[in-house]
Design an enzyme around this catalytic site. Structure first.
Site, PDB file in Angstrom:
ATOM      1  N   SER A  58       9.163  26.593   7.336  1.00  0.00           N
ATOM      2  CA  SER A  58      10.346  26.175   8.095  1.00  0.00           C
ATOM      3  C   SER A  58      11.445  25.727   7.147  1.00  0.00           C
ATOM      4  CB  SER A  58      10.005  25.025   9.043  1.00  0.00           C
ATOM      5  OG  SER A  58      11.184  24.560   9.679  1.00  0.00           O
ATOM      6  N   VAL A  63      10.570  21.451   0.774  1.00  0.00           N
ATOM      7  CA  VAL A  63      10.159  22.492  -0.161  1.00  0.00           C
ATOM      8  C   VAL A  63      10.804  23.831   0.215  1.00  0.00           C
ATOM      9  CG1 VAL A  63       8.202  23.757  -1.155  1.00  0.00           C
ATOM     10  CG2 VAL A  63       8.003  21.311  -0.718  1.00  0.00           C
ATOM     11  N   CYS A  64      10.830  24.161   1.488  1.00  0.00           N
ATOM     12  CA  CYS A  64      11.454  25.410   1.933  1.00  0.00           C
ATOM     13  C   CYS A  64      12.946  25.387   1.639  1.00  0.00           C
ATOM     14  CB  CYS A  64      11.210  25.632   3.425  1.00  0.00           C
ATOM     15  SG  CYS A  64       9.476  25.808   3.873  1.00  0.00           S
ATOM     16  N   ASP A  65      13.585  24.260   1.900  1.00  0.00           N
ATOM     17  CA  ASP A  65      15.009  24.083   1.617  1.00  0.00           C
ATOM     18  C   ASP A  65      15.282  24.364   0.139  1.00  0.00           C
ATOM     19  OD1 ASP A  65      17.229  22.185   0.529  1.00  0.00           O
ATOM     20  OD2 ASP A  65      17.654  22.276   2.677  1.00  0.00           O
TER      21      ASP A  65
END
Length: 171
Positions: A58, A63-65
């Protein structure tokens, strides 16, 4: 449909991936994903390009950001023959808002929210929470997987350098 355990953890706990494993040398399964403008997207939309497919749980997680922002920064130096696609379960309007807020304009975000077929076909759907497992795929212009990383702990970042090098090698 197969289920695989022991390959990935979430906060140290093993999780189950639904779908068959996709490996280097395999032909990538086609997909029907949704773009941030609600259009339908498939592999044929990127014909003739090397595809760096960045799969994240997501965009609204730290971490995804970080991961997608880093790939966005690198995308400028990749040239016109390589496209960076980010796939998540986030809804397309949420992806669009996130991209705008994050200044991400060189990575194309795609959503598997409709029928979860991408996650199952690529062996990345997390049974316990319904998200996609963090992974990177580099597909050549004929959609053959040439590089693949399944990140062993969902909360860890991938090997950026290895993925970028694999994509550049194909141009």
């Amino acid at each position: 449909m197969s289920e695989r355990t022991g390959l990935v953890t979430l906060k140290g706990n093993p999780i189950t991936l639904v779908g068959d494993e996709l490996k280097a040398g395999d032909k990538a399964p086609d997909f029907q994903l949704t773009g941030t403008d609600m259009s339908s997207k498939s592999l044929s939309d990127y014909e003739g390009k090397v595809k760096l497919v960045v799969v994240v749980p997501s965009l609204d997680t730290s971490v995804c950001d970080t991961e997608v922002r880093k790939f966005n920064e690198h995308a400028t130096s990749l040239g016109d023959d390589i496209i960076v696609l980010t796939v998540s379960m986030d809804l397309p309007p949420a992806q669009k808002r996130w991209c705008g807020a994050a200044g991400v304009d060189r990575v194309e975000c795609l959503s598997d929210y409709k029928d979860h077929s991408f996650g199952k076909a690529w062996g990345l759907r997390i049974k316990e929470i319904g998200f996609l497992a963090r992974s990177i795929f580099v597909l050549d212009k004929d959609n053959t997987v040439r590089y693949m990383e399944l990140v062993p702990e969902i909360g860890q970042e991938p090997d950026y350098d290895a993925a970028l090098a694999a994509a550049k090698q194909l141009v």
